[in-house]
Design a protein around this motif. Structure first.
Motif, PDB file in Angstrom:
ATOM      1  N   LEU A  53       0.721  -1.413  -0.003  1.00 37.69           N
ATOM      2  CA  LEU A  53       0.064  -0.086   0.041  1.00 37.69           C
ATOM      3  C   LEU A  53       0.800   1.394  -0.086  1.00 37.69           C
ATOM      4  CD1 LEU A  53      -2.664  -1.013   2.871  1.00 37.69           C
ATOM      5  CD2 LEU A  53      -3.264  -0.567   0.309  1.00 37.69           C
ATOM      6  N   GLN A  54       0.467   2.372  -0.696  1.00 43.84           N
ATOM      7  CA  GLN A  54       0.990   3.761  -0.587  1.00 43.84           C
ATOM      8  C   GLN A  54       0.363   4.292   0.777  1.00 43.84           C
ATOM      9  OE1 GLN A  54       1.045   6.155  -4.002  1.00 43.84           O
ATOM     10  NE2 GLN A  54       0.018   4.518  -4.910  1.00 43.84           N
ATOM     11  N   LYS A  55       1.537   4.815   1.509  1.00 39.38           N
ATOM     12  CA  LYS A  55       1.016   5.364   2.773  1.00 39.38           C
ATOM     13  C   LYS A  55       0.566   6.650   2.701  1.00 39.38           C
ATOM     14  CE  LYS A  55       4.605   2.698   5.363  1.00 39.38           C
ATOM     15  NZ  LYS A  55       5.771   2.584   6.148  1.00 39.38           N
ATOM     16  N   ASP A  56       1.126   7.213   1.646  1.00 40.07           N
ATOM     17  CA  ASP A  56       0.499   8.984   1.403  1.00 40.07           C
ATOM     18  C   ASP A  56      -0.535   8.941   0.133  1.00 40.07           C
ATOM     19  OD1 ASP A  56       2.247   8.125  -0.560  1.00 40.07           O
ATOM     20  OD2 ASP A  56       3.469   9.862  -0.599  1.00 40.07           O
ATOM     21  N   TYR A  57      -1.376   7.915  -0.166  1.00 44.85           N
ATOM     22  CA  TYR A  57      -2.338   8.269  -1.047  1.00 44.85           C
ATOM     23  C   TYR A  57      -3.368   8.858  -0.508  1.00 44.85           C
ATOM     24  CZ  TYR A  57      -5.543   6.658  -4.938  1.00 44.85           C
ATOM     25  OH  TYR A  57      -6.583   6.769  -5.821  1.00 44.85           O
ATOM     26  N   ALA A  58      -4.059   9.803  -1.488  1.00 42.29           N
ATOM     27  CA  ALA A  58      -4.949  10.649  -1.195  1.00 42.29           C
ATOM     28  C   ALA A  58      -5.996  10.335  -2.055  1.00 42.29           C
ATOM     29  CB  ALA A  58      -4.699  11.902  -1.240  1.00 42.29           C
ATOM     30  N   GLU A  59      -7.373   9.847  -1.530  1.00 41.11           N
ATOM     31  CA  GLU A  59      -8.334   9.378  -2.479  1.00 41.11           C
ATOM     32  C   GLU A  59      -8.713  10.434  -3.699  1.00 41.11           C
ATOM     33  OE1 GLU A  59     -12.643   7.877  -1.345  1.00 41.11           O
ATOM     34  OE2 GLU A  59     -11.186   6.221  -0.642  1.00 41.11           O
ATOM     35  N   GLN A  60      -8.935   9.969  -4.722  1.00 41.55           N
ATOM     36  CA  GLN A  60      -9.213  10.976  -5.796  1.00 41.55           C
ATOM     37  C   GLN A  60     -10.657  10.999  -6.207  1.00 41.55           C
ATOM     38  OE1 GLN A  60      -6.193  10.907  -8.793  1.00 41.55           O
ATOM     39  NE2 GLN A  60      -4.816   9.649  -7.695  1.00 41.55           N
ATOM     40  N   ASP A  61     -11.092  12.122  -6.866  1.00 40.24           N
ATOM     41  CA  ASP A  61     -12.513  12.158  -7.400  1.00 40.24           C
ATOM     42  C   ASP A  61     -12.556  11.782  -8.711  1.00 40.24           C
ATOM     43  OD1 ASP A  61     -15.192  12.556  -7.772  1.00 40.24           O
ATOM     44  OD2 ASP A  61     -15.117  14.650  -7.402  1.00 40.24           O
ATOM     45  N   PHE A  62     -12.897  10.725  -9.088  1.00 35.42           N
ATOM     46  CA  PHE A  62     -12.937  10.309 -10.555  1.00 35.42           C
ATOM     47  C   PHE A  62     -14.408  10.305 -11.262  1.00 35.42           C
ATOM     48  CE2 PHE A  62      -9.643   7.656  -8.910  1.00 35.42           C
ATOM     49  CZ  PHE A  62      -8.402   8.077  -9.440  1.00 35.42           C
ATOM     50  N   TYR A  63     -15.204  11.171 -10.690  1.00 37.60           N
ATOM     51  CA  TYR A  63     -16.580  11.326 -10.856  1.00 37.60           C
ATOM     52  C   TYR A  63     -16.623  12.264 -12.587  1.00 37.60           C
ATOM     53  CZ  TYR A  63     -21.387  12.889 -11.432  1.00 37.60           C
ATOM     54  OH  TYR A  63     -22.698  13.067 -11.898  1.00 37.60           O
ATOM     55  N   MET A  64     -17.122  11.788 -13.506  1.00 39.01           N
ATOM     56  CA  MET A  64     -17.218  12.390 -14.662  1.00 39.01           C
ATOM     57  C   MET A  64     -18.667  12.946 -14.862  1.00 39.01           C
ATOM     58  SD  MET A  64     -14.947  10.201 -17.089  1.00 39.01           S
ATOM     59  CE  MET A  64     -13.430   9.059 -16.542  1.00 39.01           C
ATOM     60  N   PRO A  65     -18.780  14.118 -15.139  1.00 45.31           N
ATOM     61  CA  PRO A  65     -20.286  14.742 -15.229  1.00 45.31           C
ATOM     62  C   PRO A  65     -20.792  14.237 -16.621  1.00 45.31           C
ATOM     63  CG  PRO A  65     -18.601  16.621 -15.597  1.00 45.31           C
ATOM     64  CD  PRO A  65     -17.798  15.220 -15.060  1.00 45.31           C
ATOM     65  N   TYR A  66     -22.193  14.126 -16.474  1.00 44.48           N
ATOM     66  CA  TYR A  66     -22.850  13.476 -17.708  1.00 44.48           C
ATOM     67  C   TYR A  66     -22.654  14.467 -18.717  1.00 44.48           C
ATOM     68  CZ  TYR A  66     -26.749  11.860 -20.600  1.00 44.48           C
ATOM     69  OH  TYR A  66     -27.516  11.422 -21.732  1.00 44.48           O
ATOM     70  N   GLU A  67     -22.753  14.075 -19.909  1.00 43.50           N
ATOM     71  CA  GLU A  67     -22.741  14.609 -21.281  1.00 43.50           C
ATOM     72  C   GLU A  67     -23.635  14.149 -22.375  1.00 43.50           C
ATOM     73  OE1 GLU A  67     -19.049  15.986 -22.900  1.00 43.50           O
ATOM     74  OE2 GLU A  67     -18.066  15.517 -21.258  1.00 43.50           O
ATOM     75  N   ASP A  68     -24.358  15.108 -22.879  1.00 44.30           N
ATOM     76  CA  ASP A  68     -25.216  14.199 -23.828  1.00 44.30           C
ATOM     77  C   ASP A  68     -24.579  13.610 -25.062  1.00 44.30           C
ATOM     78  OD1 ASP A  68     -24.484  16.474 -25.446  1.00 44.30           O
ATOM     79  OD2 ASP A  68     -26.397  17.667 -25.645  1.00 44.30           O
ATOM     80  N   THR A  69     -25.269  13.014 -26.064  1.00 46.63           N
ATOM     81  CA  THR A  69     -24.754  12.150 -26.847  1.00 46.63           C
ATOM     82  C   THR A  69     -23.904  12.986 -28.103  1.00 46.63           C
ATOM     83  OG1 THR A  69     -26.199  10.333 -26.658  1.00 46.63           O
ATOM     84  CG2 THR A  69     -25.315  10.475 -28.798  1.00 46.63           C
ATOM     85  N   ASP A  70     -24.723  14.155 -28.443  1.00 48.10           N
ATOM     86  CA  ASP A  70     -24.333  15.037 -29.426  1.00 48.10           C
ATOM     87  C   ASP A  70     -22.859  15.457 -29.086  1.00 48.10           C
ATOM     88  OD1 ASP A  70     -26.547  14.586 -31.020  1.00 48.10           O
ATOM     89  OD2 ASP A  70     -27.513  16.468 -30.138  1.00 48.10           O
ATOM     90  N   SER A  71     -22.423  16.093 -27.850  1.00 51.77           N
ATOM     91  CA  SER A  71     -21.363  16.306 -27.350  1.00 51.77           C
ATOM     92  C   SER A  71     -20.177  15.315 -27.497  1.00 51.77           C
ATOM     93  CB  SER A  71     -21.448  17.278 -26.181  1.00 51.77           C
ATOM     94  OG  SER A  71     -21.631  16.227 -25.031  1.00 51.77           O
ATOM     95  N   LEU A  72     -20.549  14.212 -27.142  1.00 52.20           N
ATOM     96  CA  LEU A  72     -19.689  12.946 -27.196  1.00 52.20           C
ATOM     97  C   LEU A  72     -19.152  12.737 -28.462  1.00 52.20           C
ATOM     98  CD1 LEU A  72     -21.049  10.801 -24.200  1.00 52.20           C
ATOM     99  CD2 LEU A  72     -18.762  12.319 -24.141  1.00 52.20           C
ATOM    100  N   VAL A  73     -20.202  12.858 -29.428  1.00 52.14           N
ATOM    101  CA  VAL A  73     -20.031  12.678 -30.984  1.00 52.14           C
ATOM    102  C   VAL A  73     -18.987  13.490 -31.536  1.00 52.14           C
ATOM    103  CG1 VAL A  73     -21.099  12.624 -33.184  1.00 52.14           C
ATOM    104  CG2 VAL A  73     -22.184  11.391 -31.617  1.00 52.14           C
ATOM    105  N   ARG A  74     -19.193  14.922 -31.167  1.00 56.03           N
ATOM    106  CA  ARG A  74     -18.282  15.712 -31.473  1.00 56.03           C
ATOM    107  C   ARG A  74     -16.982  15.608 -30.864  1.00 56.03           C
ATOM    108  NH1 ARG A  74     -22.817  19.063 -30.747  1.00 56.03           N
ATOM    109  NH2 ARG A  74     -22.294  19.605 -28.595  1.00 56.03           N
ATOM    110  N   ARG A  75     -16.710  15.005 -29.671  1.00 56.78           N
ATOM    111  CA  ARG A  75     -15.546  14.875 -29.324  1.00 56.78           C
ATOM    112  C   ARG A  75     -14.720  13.381 -29.694  1.00 56.78           C
ATOM    113  NH1 ARG A  75     -16.081  14.713 -22.794  1.00 56.78           N
ATOM    114  NH2 ARG A  75     -14.037  14.201 -22.845  1.00 56.78           N
TER     115      ARG A  75
END
Length: 194
Positions: free
Chosen positions: A125-147
């Motif tokens: 284990l890493q002793k100094d590991y800080a839990e990270q926030d991996f949350y990704m906000p929702y995006e609609d299909t059209d914006s993901l097609v453009r990306r």
């Protein structure tokens, strides 16, 4: 009937529910808490490595997280029913154990299996590991097609005309090194016309 969209792993994760995103973040933090574990995202999944050794893979399908682990399913014997995993060694030799995480109980089992995996691999284990926030906000299909995270198959242009024999069963569509087999359900009248 032709499927309209081809979604990458990242697109499926972005458009998943908050519960799925929460479980994903918990699993990813549990894997990254160990020393020298790195994550790499591809179009199909997310893979976790220590050096060149694959430890785990994550995929998101609907309301389930598919967690593949580099554990031998045959070593669990009686505990196999307790963990409720699937042996996929015939398809995935480097990560032969699959657990489908779709609720809090399966999440606890998955976290226990990750601990077992770390002990077997001798990872600390890493002793100094800080839990990270991996949350990704929702995006609609059209914006993901453009990306470029979703391919809109209905707006594709054919690269070349396939041979008549190939048209009947399937057509291979390729864009940005991503391949997908599109299948068609033809009615009697469509078959007769063609």
């Amino acid at each position: 009937i032709k499927a309209r969209y081809l979604r990458s792993y990242l697109a499926r994760l972005i458009q998943s529910s908050d519960e799925v995103k929460g479980r994903y973040a918990t699993i990813k933090n549990k894997l990254l808490i160990y020393k020298k574990v790195k994550a790499r995202i591809s179009k199909k999944c997310e893979t976790f490595y220590t050096g060149r050794n694959k430890l785990a893979k994550i995929n998101v399908k609907g309301k389930k997280i598919y967690l593949y682990l580099a554990l031998d399913p045959n070593e669990f014997g009686d505990k196999a029913k307790f963990y409720n995993f699937i042996d996929v060694s015939d398809k995935k030799q480097d990560t032969p154990m699959l657990i489908k995480v779709n609720g809090p109980i399966k999440l606890r089992r998955a976290l226990e299996l990750i601990e077992i995996l770390a002990k077997k691999q001798g990872i600390e284990l890493q002793k100094d590991y800080a839990e990270q926030d991996f949350y990704m906000p929702y995006e609609d299909t059209d914006s993901l097609v453009r990306r470029g995270l979703i391919i809109d198959l209905w707006n594709q242009t054919s690269m070349e005309e396939p041979a008549e024999e190939e048209i009947e069963a399937e057509e291979i569509i390729e864009k940005e090194k991503l391949k997908m087999k599109a299948r068609y359900l033809r009615s009697y009248l469509a078959r007769l016309i063609q």
